[in-house]
Scaffold this motif. Sequence first.
Motif, PDB file in Angstrom:
ATOM      1  N   LYS A 319     -22.565 -12.924 -17.922  1.00 60.01           N
ATOM      2  CA  LYS A 319     -22.137 -12.078 -17.607  1.00 60.01           C
ATOM      3  C   LYS A 319     -20.881 -12.828 -16.871  1.00 60.01           C
ATOM      4  N   ALA A 320     -19.951 -11.737 -17.253  1.00 58.58           N
ATOM      5  CA  ALA A 320     -19.121 -11.549 -16.032  1.00 58.58           C
ATOM      6  C   ALA A 320     -17.937 -11.040 -15.534  1.00 58.58           C
ATOM      7  N   THR A 321     -18.220 -11.097 -14.680  1.00 55.52           N
ATOM      8  CA  THR A 321     -18.427 -10.220 -12.731  1.00 55.52           C
ATOM      9  C   THR A 321     -16.616 -10.406 -12.526  1.00 55.52           C
ATOM     10  N   ASN A 322     -16.540  -9.705 -11.406  1.00 53.72           N
ATOM     11  CA  ASN A 322     -15.477  -9.861 -10.679  1.00 53.72           C
ATOM     12  C   ASN A 322     -13.835  -9.867 -11.374  1.00 53.72           C
ATOM     13  N   PRO A 323     -13.692  -9.037 -12.135  1.00 54.15           N
ATOM     14  CA  PRO A 323     -12.309  -9.058 -12.885  1.00 54.15           C
ATOM     15  C   PRO A 323     -10.966  -8.657 -12.360  1.00 54.15           C
ATOM     16  N   ILE A 324      -9.811  -9.628 -12.291  1.00 57.01           N
ATOM     17  CA  ILE A 324      -8.633  -9.791 -11.948  1.00 57.01           C
ATOM     18  C   ILE A 324      -7.739  -9.682 -12.804  1.00 57.01           C
ATOM     19  N   CYS A 325      -7.267  -8.326 -11.620  1.00 53.05           N
ATOM     20  CA  CYS A 325      -6.431  -8.047 -12.731  1.00 53.05           C
ATOM     21  C   CYS A 325      -4.587  -8.063 -12.355  1.00 53.05           C
ATOM     22  N   ASP A 326      -3.594  -8.332 -13.105  1.00 51.97           N
ATOM     23  CA  ASP A 326      -1.941  -8.304 -13.672  1.00 51.97           C
ATOM     24  C   ASP A 326      -1.801  -7.202 -12.178  1.00 51.97           C
ATOM     25  N   ASN A 327      -1.082  -7.617 -11.053  1.00 49.16           N
ATOM     26  CA  ASN A 327      -1.229  -6.050 -10.394  1.00 49.16           C
ATOM     27  C   ASN A 327       0.542  -5.203 -10.355  1.00 49.16           C
ATOM     28  N   GLY A 328       1.110  -6.102 -11.677  1.00 52.58           N
ATOM     29  CA  GLY A 328       2.487  -5.180 -12.294  1.00 52.58           C
ATOM     30  C   GLY A 328       3.670  -5.987 -11.229  1.00 52.58           C
ATOM     31  N   MET A 329       3.946  -6.431 -11.076  1.00 52.98           N
ATOM     32  CA  MET A 329       3.797  -7.187  -9.417  1.00 52.98           C
ATOM     33  C   MET A 329       4.273  -8.838  -9.333  1.00 52.98           C
ATOM     34  N   GLY A 330       4.208  -9.406 -10.449  1.00 52.30           N
ATOM     35  CA  GLY A 330       3.661 -10.998 -10.706  1.00 52.30           C
ATOM     36  C   GLY A 330       2.889 -10.834  -9.495  1.00 52.30           C
ATOM     37  N   GLY A 331       2.325 -10.444  -9.154  1.00 49.14           N
ATOM     38  CA  GLY A 331       0.722 -11.038  -8.501  1.00 49.14           C
ATOM     39  C   GLY A 331      -0.435 -10.606  -8.895  1.00 49.14           C
ATOM     40  N   THR A 332      -1.562 -10.717  -8.568  1.00 46.37           N
ATOM     41  CA  THR A 332      -2.630 -10.195  -9.022  1.00 46.37           C
ATOM     42  C   THR A 332      -3.686  -9.684  -8.385  1.00 46.37           C
ATOM     43  N   MET A 333      -4.940  -9.210  -8.370  1.00 45.86           N
ATOM     44  CA  MET A 333      -5.850  -8.282  -7.480  1.00 45.86           C
ATOM     45  C   MET A 333      -6.885  -7.474  -7.960  1.00 45.86           C
ATOM     46  N   ALA A 334      -7.683  -7.244  -7.603  1.00 47.00           N
ATOM     47  CA  ALA A 334      -9.000  -6.922  -8.102  1.00 47.00           C
ATOM     48  C   ALA A 334      -8.856  -5.847  -8.922  1.00 47.00           C
ATOM     49  N   CYS A 335      -9.515  -5.631 -10.487  1.00 49.33           N
ATOM     50  CA  CYS A 335      -9.398  -4.631 -10.850  1.00 49.33           C
ATOM     51  C   CYS A 335      -9.951  -3.244 -10.660  1.00 49.33           C
ATOM     52  N   PHE A 336     -11.445  -3.156  -9.629  1.00 46.88           N
ATOM     53  CA  PHE A 336     -11.877  -2.313  -9.501  1.00 46.88           C
ATOM     54  C   PHE A 336     -12.085  -1.870  -7.504  1.00 46.88           C
ATOM     55  N   ALA A 337     -12.106  -0.672  -8.094  1.00 52.43           N
ATOM     56  CA  ALA A 337     -12.489  -0.906  -6.108  1.00 52.43           C
ATOM     57  C   ALA A 337     -13.506  -1.377  -5.568  1.00 52.43           C
ATOM     58  N   PRO A 338     -13.858  -1.738  -4.728  1.00 53.36           N
ATOM     59  CA  PRO A 338     -14.872  -2.622  -4.526  1.00 53.36           C
ATOM     60  C   PRO A 338     -16.455  -1.661  -4.766  1.00 53.36           C
ATOM     61  N   GLY A 339     -17.129  -2.604  -5.178  1.00 51.16           N
ATOM     62  CA  GLY A 339     -18.606  -1.366  -5.288  1.00 51.16           C
ATOM     63  C   GLY A 339     -18.548  -0.495  -6.463  1.00 51.16           C
ATOM     64  N   THR A 340     -17.213   0.347  -6.834  1.00 49.29           N
ATOM     65  CA  THR A 340     -17.235   0.966  -8.315  1.00 49.29           C
ATOM     66  C   THR A 340     -16.922   0.324  -9.437  1.00 49.29           C
ATOM     67  N   THR A 341     -17.253   1.807 -10.094  1.00 47.50           N
ATOM     68  CA  THR A 341     -16.233   0.614 -11.430  1.00 47.50           C
ATOM     69  C   THR A 341     -15.019   1.339 -11.800  1.00 47.50           C
ATOM     70  N   ASN A 342     -14.155   1.976 -10.624  1.00 47.51           N
ATOM     71  CA  ASN A 342     -13.104   3.173 -10.722  1.00 47.51           C
ATOM     72  C   ASN A 342     -12.235   1.676 -10.768  1.00 47.51           C
ATOM     73  N   VAL A 343     -11.207   1.987 -11.711  1.00 44.83           N
ATOM     74  CA  VAL A 343      -9.654   0.472 -12.038  1.00 44.83           C
ATOM     75  C   VAL A 343      -8.893   1.719 -10.915  1.00 44.83           C
ATOM     76  N   VAL A 344      -8.391   0.690  -9.943  1.00 45.38           N
ATOM     77  CA  VAL A 344      -7.356   0.543  -8.785  1.00 45.38           C
ATOM     78  C   VAL A 344      -6.270   0.390  -9.844  1.00 45.38           C
ATOM     79  N   ALA A 345      -5.635  -1.002 -10.192  1.00 42.83           N
ATOM     80  CA  ALA A 345      -4.819  -2.143 -11.265  1.00 42.83           C
ATOM     81  C   ALA A 345      -4.065  -1.381 -11.591  1.00 42.83           C
ATOM     82  N   PRO A 346      -2.944  -1.824 -11.951  1.00 42.68           N
ATOM     83  CA  PRO A 346      -1.779  -0.427 -12.316  1.00 42.68           C
ATOM     84  C   PRO A 346      -1.896  -0.737 -13.652  1.00 42.68           C
ATOM     85  N   LYS A 347      -1.443  -0.453 -14.371  1.00 46.23           N
ATOM     86  CA  LYS A 347      -1.102  -0.654 -15.631  1.00 46.23           C
ATOM     87  C   LYS A 347      -0.162  -0.950 -16.049  1.00 46.23           C
TER      88      LYS A 347
END
Length: 509
Positions: A319-347
Motif C-alpha cells: 500500500k502507498a500512504t501519506n501522499p504529498i501534493c504540489d501546493n501550487g506555489m513551488g512547494g509541497t504539502m499533505a494531500c489530505f487533512a490529518p486522519g481524513t480523506t478530505n483533500v486540502v491541497a489546491p488543484k
Amino acid sequence: TTYNTYDYSGQVHFNVRPNLVSKSSVGVQYFTNASTTLSASGTHFPTPGLSTISATGTKGTPSSSLTANNTLGFYGQEEVAMSDRLFVTGAVRVDNNSAFGSKANWATYPKASLSWVASEEPKVKSALPKFVDDLRLRAAYGGSGQQPGVNTALRTLSPVAGPNGATVLTPSTFGNLNLKPERVLGTELGFEAGLFKDRIGIDLTLYSDVSHDAILSRSVAPSTGFGASSQFVNAGEIDKHGIEVALKGQVINRRDYGWEMQFNIAAHGSTIKKLSGAPGDTVIDLGTAPPLQHRVGYSPFDLFTYRIVSATYDPTTKKATNPICDNGMGGTMACFAPGTTNVVAPKVYMGHSLPTTEGSWTNTFRYSRFRLFVMVDFQDGFSKLDNNLRINCQLNGDCPMTVFPQNYAPNVVAVVQNSGTLRDFFIKPASFTKLREISLSYDAPSTAARRLGAKSLGVTASARNLAMLTHYTGLDPETNYGGQTGSIALDQSEYPQLASFVFSVRLSY
C-alpha cells in the motif's frame, strides 16, 4: 424541425473613374427555426402480435417540447477597387435574436479589410527579387458574435403537484433581461506569395482576437426565490492569438508525371483576462469528469487537479500512504487533512485540453492517368483523461499498477489505489500523428467512357485512418465521451476512429 430563411440583397456598381470601381451592397436576412418533439413509450406486450403503445402493459409518461429561435439582421457594405490592385471594403451588420434579453440592444458588428496586389505595382515589381512572381498583402478587422442559448434569458416557472392533487407553479430559471451575445473583435494580417514561376506558394496569416461579454453561468442567491437555479450572465474577456502557415509547391511538373506537396500548420493560444470582473472571481470549476476549469491567466477548458509528488510505500502491505501534493506555489504539502480523506491541497495546472498546434502534410503524385494522394495530419500540445485506465485501476483493481505496485513509483501507486479523488496519473499527453488518407484514382480514356454512354469515367480506391503514431495510453486521442462539450478531455467507452475503405466510380454525362 423546420428552418426558414428569408434573404434580400441589393447591389449597385459604379465606374467612378476608369481605374476606380465601387460596389455598394445592402441586405436584410431573417432566419427562423423551430423544433417540436412528441414522445411516448410502453413495455411488456401481453401477447405476441401486438405493436402499439396503447397495447403495452406498462406505459411511460408521454412528453412534448417546443423550441424556437429567430434572427433578424441588416447589413451594408461598400467595396472599392483601384486599378484592380488595391481593394478596400467596409461594412457593418446589426442583428437581433429572440434569445437576447428583452432589455438587450441590437448587436453591431463592424468589418474593414484591405488587400493590395503589390507585385502588380510597377515600382514595387521592379524592386522585388526576380524569383517573386506574385505578392499580395492583406489586413482585416471585424467583429462576430455568438447568441445565447434558447430560453436562457427567460424567467420561467415549472408545474408541480400541489396540495390535494392540484397543479401549481414553482420557480424554475431566474433568467436575465440584459443577456446579450458574446462578441469577438479581431485583427488579421497576412500575405500570399508565388515564387519561382509560381512553383512555390506561401500563405501566412497572423491574427489576434478579443472576446468580450462571454456568457457564463453563476448561482442565484436563495433570497430571490430561485435558489436552486443558475443565471447566465455576460462576463469575461478572452484574448486569442495565433499564426497559420500554408506552403505548397510543385516538386516535379512534367507532362506525363508530377509531384505536388502542401504543408499546413497552425499554432494558437488563448488567455482568460477576466471572468465576471468582481474581486476574487478568478476561477470557474466546470465540475465535469475531466477536471476542467476556466481560470484567469490560463486558457479556457484547461486541466486542473491535485498533483501527487511523493508517497510512502509499504512492501509488506503493498500500500502507498501519506501522499504529498504540489501546493501550487513551488512547494509541497499533505494531500489530505490529518486522519481524513478530505483533500486540502489546491488543484494545479495539468495542461491544455485543446490542441495548441495542428497541421497536415499532403502529397499528390501524378503519372499518366493515375493520381496517388497521401495525407498525414497531426495535433499537439494537449492532454486527455484516460478514464478507461482509471476505471480499470481505481474501480476494478485490475491494471498492472494495482496488481504489481512494487514495480511503480509510490506516487503512482497512491493514485491508482485511491477511490477516485486523485487522478493526475490518468491525465496523459494526447499528441498524435495519423496517416489520414491514401487514395488512388484513374481517369479512363474517353473511348472507355463512351462505351458506357458517358463523357468521362473515373475510378477511385481510398482508405482512411490507417495508422497512428502517439504516446497516448488510450484507444484514440480524438475521442471524447458521448460527444459532449463538457467532456472534451474525457476518453471513456468510445470507439476509436474506424478505418474505412471506399471504392467509387464516377460517370459524367
